[in-house]
Design a protein around this motif. Sequence first.
Motif, PDB file in Angstrom:
ATOM      1  N   ILE A  48       0.830  -1.206   0.000  1.00 44.63           N
ATOM      2  CA  ILE A  48       0.000   0.000   0.000  1.00 44.63           C
ATOM      3  C   ILE A  48       0.864   1.255   0.000  1.00 44.63           C
ATOM      4  N   GLU A  49       2.090   1.142   0.441  1.00 51.08           N
ATOM      5  CA  GLU A  49       3.039   2.253   0.375  1.00 51.08           C
ATOM      6  C   GLU A  49       4.446   1.688   0.440  1.00 51.08           C
ATOM      7  N   GLN A  50       5.407   2.480   0.075  1.00 52.79           N
ATOM      8  CA  GLN A  50       6.785   1.998  -0.001  1.00 52.79           C
ATOM      9  C   GLN A  50       7.257   1.509   1.367  1.00 52.79           C
ATOM     10  N   GLY A  51       7.819   0.295   1.384  1.00 50.19           N
ATOM     11  CA  GLY A  51       8.356  -0.285   2.608  1.00 50.19           C
ATOM     12  C   GLY A  51       7.333  -0.971   3.490  1.00 50.19           C
ATOM     13  N   SER A  52       6.046  -0.912   3.120  1.00 53.15           N
ATOM     14  CA  SER A  52       4.999  -1.521   3.942  1.00 53.15           C
ATOM     15  C   SER A  52       4.852  -3.007   3.615  1.00 53.15           C
ATOM     16  N   HIS A  53       4.497  -3.788   4.642  1.00 55.14           N
ATOM     17  CA  HIS A  53       4.235  -5.212   4.429  1.00 55.14           C
ATOM     18  C   HIS A  53       2.766  -5.449   4.088  1.00 55.14           C
ATOM     19  N   ARG A  54       1.941  -4.437   4.276  1.00 50.87           N
ATOM     20  CA  ARG A  54       0.521  -4.560   3.941  1.00 50.87           C
ATOM     21  C   ARG A  54       0.343  -4.379   2.440  1.00 50.87           C
TER      22      ARG A  54
END
Length: 258
Positions: free
Chosen positions: A239-245
Amino acid sequence: MTENSKSTAVTFRCPSEVIDSIDHQAKATRQNRTDVLVDLILGSIPNVKVIERSKLPPVPAIYYVFTPDKKLLYMGKADNLQKRWNSHHKYQFFIETSLDCRIGYFTLNSVDNLNDVIEEFQNESETTPTENILVTNGQLNELRGELYALKRQFDITFSSLSAIGLENLMKRFEDLKPPRSKQDWTPTSEDRREGITRSNLMKHFGFNSTPDLESAASFYTSEPDKYLEELSGWQCKPIEQGSHRTRFYPPTTSQNKP
């Protein structure tokens, strides 16, 4: 020896002593020849009760499920038979049908089509330079013999099982297979703008739980998210840079989210 049913006739050529033995057993058990023959075939193939599925080997296999009265309920294939049955999507149906339902199986060496495998080996033996040969002609002939014997065993059993309704079952099997390739579905404008979660996307294609999705994906030996990408035509991204979601986004959407 020939037995006729309402929908199928199957002919077997047997030595006279085998026919005499089948006739004797049919008379002693008050069964017809077909039932006696099917009992012999089913008894010669590895099988376990459905409730004892943990005893299945962790190997590639073609499998089928049948009832105590020899009705064929299901056929399928698995890269890992034991893992497949740890979460089989029709397990509860088989239990409710009969606790004595059994799973019969033919183990394979990771091949889907034995004729293709033999042809592949033949082509390699004709084009591979002598100095690079890793398999001798003797080993290759031995493998061909094993593959032919396995194919022959399957063909005989397949023909025999047709006497108990295999053709109709295969039609039902085709109808019950999970969906494949891109499906028609209608995302909302919010879905297109913000992306759609895995759980909401699952519901669009009739999967009410994660195990249902995983079972359908495993049927095609695919990962659940990759399978959803195939069905939806959308891509799974953070969902955004660096996110695991993650969420699923339209592939043509221009957005700042990677």
